[in-house]
Design an enzyme around this catalytic site. Structure first.
Site, PDB file in Angstrom:
ATOM      1  CG  ASP A 189      -1.966  -0.993   1.273  1.00  0.00           C
ATOM      2  OD1 ASP A 189      -1.974  -1.868   0.388  1.00  0.00           O
ATOM      3  OD2 ASP A 189      -2.820  -0.928   2.177  1.00  0.00           O
ATOM      4  CG  HIS A 215      -4.509   2.709  -0.405  1.00  0.00           C
ATOM      5  ND1 HIS A 215      -5.326   1.947   0.406  1.00  0.00           N
ATOM      6  CD2 HIS A 215      -3.528   3.192   0.428  1.00  0.00           C
ATOM      7  CE1 HIS A 215      -4.870   1.978   1.657  1.00  0.00           C
ATOM      8  NE2 HIS A 215      -3.792   2.726   1.696  1.00  0.00           N
ATOM      9  CG  HIS A 253       2.572   0.081   4.349  1.00  0.00           C
ATOM     10  ND1 HIS A 253       2.347  -0.845   5.345  1.00  0.00           N
ATOM     11  CD2 HIS A 253       1.426   0.796   4.216  1.00  0.00           C
ATOM     12  CE1 HIS A 253       1.104  -0.680   5.806  1.00  0.00           C
ATOM     13  NE2 HIS A 253       0.527   0.295   5.140  1.00  0.00           N
TER      14      HIS A 253
HETATM   15 ZN   LIG Z   1      -2.562   3.104   3.348  1.00  0.00          ZN
END
Ligand SMILES: [Zn+2]
Length: 182
Positions: free
Chosen positions: A4, A55, A150
């Site tokens: 993400d 996102h 991430h």
């Molecule tokens: Zn995020």
């Protein structure tokens, strides 16, 4: 594996090199702001066989967003990603995994597939590559696990390297979210 908040100009290329070297494909939930700043990285993600999800544009909370704000955040990002990749972008992950019932209904009516996760190493809070490797070594994968990572964290490459080593010894393979759903 899902990543993400990127694409990040420093960490995402290093991660892509590792994934390519190990033949692993993953799903990236990108932010509209990052995709707009780094369109070549979005194109490289797709060229390397990875999958792109939405996102939001600015990492906004969908618990409190108005319908208009949701449409702007999600719709703008989807249009940008579809423009950059040339294919439909319907995978969606809400920031912090939080979403109101109303927002969820709106996302579904726009034919999004909302993707959360089942394993969270909290890579964003890890202070060192050693902590990342330690998490990877103790992780007990189950079929269908979705790992939240991430590509904006400087420990993620170390964590992913350990995860690939560790899970391949157990005969587990990684796939993109859409492959898993199919
Ligand atoms: Zn995020």
């Amino acid at each position: 594996m899902t990543f993400d908040d990127g694409p990040h100009p420093e960490h995402t290329p290093r991660l892509l090199d590792l994934l390519a070297e190990r033949g692993v494909r993953a799903t990236f939930f990108v932010l509209g702001t990052m995709a707009r700043s780094h369109p070549d990285l979005v194109r490289r993600l797709v060229a390397n066989g990875h999958e792109i999800g939405n996102h939001t544009y600015t990492h906004v909370s969908l618990e409190k967003a108005s319908p208009q704000q949701l449409r702007a955040e999600v719709g703008t990002t989807r249009a940008l990603l579809e423009d950059l990749t040339g294919s439909a972008c319907t995978l969606f992950r809400p920031p912090w995994g939080k979403v109101s019932a109303r927002a969820l209904a709106q996302l579904w009516s726009d034919e999004h597939t909302v993707v959360l996760w089942s394993a969270d190493p909290r890579d964003y809070a890890m202070k060192s590559p050693e902590a990342a490797v330690a998490w990877g070594a103790q992780y007990r994968p189950r079929t269908g696990d979705i790992i939240l990572l991430h590509d904006t964290s400087n420990v993620t490459v170390a964590l992913v390297r350990e995860l690939i080593e560790h899970t391949s010894r157990q005969g587990i393979e990684f796939s993109r979210i859409s492959q898993y759903i199919a």
